[in-house]
Motif scaffolding. Structure first.
Motif, PDB file in Angstrom:
ATOM      1  N   ARG A 137     -30.377  30.051   7.166  1.00  8.35           N
ATOM      2  CA  ARG A 137     -30.483  29.492   5.655  1.00  8.35           C
ATOM      3  C   ARG A 137     -29.315  30.306   4.377  1.00  8.35           C
ATOM      4  O   ARG A 137     -28.669  30.423   3.721  1.00  8.35           O
ATOM      5  N   SER A 162     -26.072  30.181   4.789  1.00  8.34           N
ATOM      6  CA  SER A 162     -24.986  29.767   5.319  1.00  8.34           C
ATOM      7  C   SER A 162     -24.286  28.426   6.905  1.00  8.34           C
ATOM      8  O   SER A 162     -22.921  28.481   6.279  1.00  8.34           O
ATOM      9  N   SER A 163     -25.224  28.642   7.864  1.00 10.70           N
ATOM     10  CA  SER A 163     -24.363  28.057   8.725  1.00 10.70           C
ATOM     11  C   SER A 163     -24.217  27.077   9.663  1.00 10.70           C
ATOM     12  O   SER A 163     -25.541  26.068   8.105  1.00 10.70           O
ATOM     13  N   ARG A 164     -23.556  26.401  10.042  1.00 16.33           N
ATOM     14  CA  ARG A 164     -23.072  24.472   9.721  1.00 16.33           C
ATOM     15  C   ARG A 164     -23.916  24.276  11.146  1.00 16.33           C
ATOM     16  O   ARG A 164     -23.786  23.513  11.312  1.00 16.33           O
ATOM     17  N   SER A 165     -24.737  25.539  11.750  1.00 18.51           N
ATOM     18  CA  SER A 165     -25.753  24.674  12.959  1.00 18.51           C
ATOM     19  C   SER A 165     -26.964  26.095  12.908  1.00 18.51           C
ATOM     20  O   SER A 165     -26.319  26.941  13.502  1.00 18.51           O
ATOM     21  N   VAL A 166     -28.073  25.665  13.386  1.00 23.06           N
ATOM     22  CA  VAL A 166     -29.268  26.770  12.787  1.00 23.06           C
ATOM     23  C   VAL A 166     -28.902  26.916  14.863  1.00 23.06           C
ATOM     24  O   VAL A 166     -29.449  28.243  15.652  1.00 23.06           O
ATOM     25  N   PRO A 193     -22.931  20.696  15.113  1.00 20.65           N
ATOM     26  CA  PRO A 193     -23.751  20.966  14.019  1.00 20.65           C
ATOM     27  C   PRO A 193     -24.778  20.881  14.275  1.00 20.65           C
ATOM     28  O   PRO A 193     -25.300  19.379  14.336  1.00 20.65           O
ATOM     29  N   LEU A 194     -25.654  20.632  13.566  1.00 19.53           N
ATOM     30  CA  LEU A 194     -27.028  21.207  13.436  1.00 19.53           C
ATOM     31  C   LEU A 194     -28.233  22.353  12.031  1.00 19.53           C
ATOM     32  O   LEU A 194     -27.788  23.370  12.004  1.00 19.53           O
ATOM     33  N   PRO A 195     -28.160  20.738  10.957  1.00 15.67           N
ATOM     34  CA  PRO A 195     -28.582  21.902   9.846  1.00 15.67           C
ATOM     35  C   PRO A 195     -30.267  22.298   9.921  1.00 15.67           C
ATOM     36  O   PRO A 195     -30.100  22.120  11.152  1.00 15.67           O
ATOM     37  N   VAL A 196     -29.887  22.940   8.944  1.00 17.31           N
ATOM     38  CA  VAL A 196     -31.755  24.171   9.095  1.00 17.31           C
ATOM     39  C   VAL A 196     -32.615  22.968   9.229  1.00 17.31           C
ATOM     40  O   VAL A 196     -33.020  22.907   7.943  1.00 17.31           O
ATOM     41  N   THR A 237     -36.561  21.964   7.841  1.00 17.55           N
ATOM     42  CA  THR A 237     -37.403  22.417   7.137  1.00 17.55           C
ATOM     43  C   THR A 237     -38.700  22.140   7.910  1.00 17.55           C
ATOM     44  O   THR A 237     -39.689  21.650   6.427  1.00 17.55           O
ATOM     45  N   ASP A 257     -35.900  19.710  15.212  1.00 16.91           N
ATOM     46  CA  ASP A 257     -35.240  18.192  14.995  1.00 16.91           C
ATOM     47  C   ASP A 257     -34.299  18.317  15.015  1.00 16.91           C
ATOM     48  O   ASP A 257     -32.807  17.843  15.225  1.00 16.91           O
TER      49      ASP A 257
END
Length: 462
Positions: free
Chosen positions: A141, A144-148, A214-217, A219, A427
């Motif tokens: 976070r 600001s990575s585009r993929s965790v 691409p994989l969001p962080v 929550t 996730d």
């Protein structure tokens, strides 16, 4: 048993062994029977089918079970205690933060992976991963990575490498017992291959996977991670605690090596005392005692709190310990019944080297039933007679331990609990987990096979 002689031929014995493995897979995969119960039942049936006298079946089973647990249970329990003390004190997060500060933001994935490699020495894969992921998510976070996956894959791979290849984790320890290998040499070879293996199958693959997916962080742990102790121990303290058992075990190995060439009298009191302190169980016990004082009492924890903390570390490892012991039981039955000797003869007849056979058997078991622990202990039980009766030097045997471990981690998929753990924590859906984590596990297995193979060939040439 001393008066009993096996009268069955090689073909029937190998058929019994094949049927036993098939029954293990069917019970675990199809009928979801617990691996511990499965191994105990199949061990008894295998002994009976192989003609072991009924009066000796239980003794044969309990001997294999007890001899394995005599060392494995102690090592795994002490390793879990050490890992829990480090995690609870906040030392894990402090170490990760220092690594990031040292290497910089661009090398944050590298820093997290190196931190996980260090922490992975005493900690189990799942415990270490759950502990580190809040830190991984916070770093992702912040940057600001585009993929965790850029940060998560190197971290998860590091814990996997250490869990699969480094004592005191149950897999390599149990295989060491089966093959009667030198634990210090297994540790030394494991340390030699750990970093290059992690770098290729973790750091490099993490960059590739992140670029493709691409994989969001997630929550899962919230938007911020502020639940760590506000006064963690110094990083140098944590590193010293992690290095202490390794240095003690390597001291034991070094003294034995010097004794073998006559440079040191290993019967001398001082040498015997140092060797004793360097045995794996004593080394970990010393580390736990030191950690209890440094991370517990000196930081204000009272005796009751520490007792509960250490006790909480033992529950999660019970299943692993029992499964490992049951695998030792199965291996003991195979050896006592003569099935192991028959396997050795068959391997010699088809010309398949033991080194390759150990890897392939573990791969097949891993793909079929999922559990790396079951795959490793079963493969080691099947192959150990060929190793014990073969003409291998100590370094070769250590390599066979690790190549069996390499096979046991190959391509974890939907029948592997680790597959679901990684997928759910990050996730990811099943397809994404297959494209990322399953491929990582396959790469880790194959690269380890190559690295250990190079050392094995060098040992063979000596």
């Amino acid at each position: 048993m001393d008066d009993w002689t096996q009268t069955l031929g090689t073909a029937p014995l190998l058929g019994i062994a094949a049927a036993a493995v098939a029954v293990i897979l069917i019970l675990i995969i199809r009928f979801r029977v617990h691996a511990f119960i499965t191994l105990v039942v199949v061990s008894a049936l295998t002994a009976i089918a192989a003609g072991v006298p009924m009066s000796a079946v239980y003794d044969t089973m309990s001997e294999g079970f007890g001899s394995t647990l005599a060392s494995v249970a102690i090592l795994v329990a002490l390793g879990a205690m050490l890992g829990r003390l480090i995690e609870h004190s906040g030392g894990a997060k402090a170490l990760a933060d220092r690594m990031i500060d040292t290497f910089g933001e661009k090398r944050a994935p590298f820093a997290l992976g190196v931190s996980a490699l260090i922490l992975g020495f005493p900690m189990f894969f799942d415990a270490g991963l759950v502990m580190m992921l809040p830190i991984v998510f916070a770093v992702a976070r912040r940057l600001s990575s585009r993929s965790v996956l850029l940060y998560a894959i190197p971290t998860a791979a590091a814990f996997s490498v250490m869990h699969v290849f480094l004592p005191p984790h149950p897999g390599p320890v149990s295989a060491t017992e089966f093959y009667e290998a030198n634990l210090g040499l297994v540790l030394l070879v494991g340390l030699v291959i750990a970093f290059p293996l992690w770098y290729a199958a973790g750091a490099v693959w993490g960059r590739v996977a992140a670029a493709r997916t691409p994989l969001p962080v997630p929550t899962l742990f919230g938007a911020v991670d502020d639940d760590q102790p506000t006064n963690p121990p110094r990083v140098g303290t944590v590193i010293s605690l992690l290095l202490l058992p390794m240095l003690l075990i390597l001291m034991n190995t070094g003294l034995n090596a010097l004794g073998s060439i006559g440079a040191v009298d290993t019967d001398a009191t001082w040498a015997a005392a140092l060797s004793f302190l360097g045995t794996s169980a004593m080394a970990l016990l010393i580390a736990v005692i030191v950690a209890t004082f440094v991370l517990g009492h000196r930081r204000g924890e009272d005796g009751s709190a520490l007792e509960k903390l250490l006790d909480s570390s033992l529950g999660p490892i019970c299943s692993v310990v029992l499964i490992t012991g049951a695998g030792g039981m199965f291996g003991g039955v195979l050896q006592a019944s003569g099935i192991g000797a028959a396997l050795e003869d068959s391997l010699a007849d088809i010309g398949l080297p033991v080194f390759i056979a150990a890897y392939l058997i573990a791969v097949i078991l891993r793909l079929a039933q999922g559990s790396a622990t079951v795959a490793l202990v079963t493969a080691a039980g099947l192959v150990s007679p060929a190793v014990l009766e073969g003409d291998f030097n100590a370094l070769q045997v250590a390599c066979i331990v690790l190549v069996t471990a390499a096979g046991s981690v190959f391509a974890g998929h939907v029948n592997d609990s680790g597959f679901w753990l990684v997928g759910r924590l990050l996730d990811m859906d099943v397809k994404t987990t297959l494209k990322t984590w399953t491929v990582q596990q396959a790469l880790q297995s194959v690269i380890a096979f190559v690295l250990v193979g190079i050392i094995y060939l060098a040992a063979s040439a000596v």
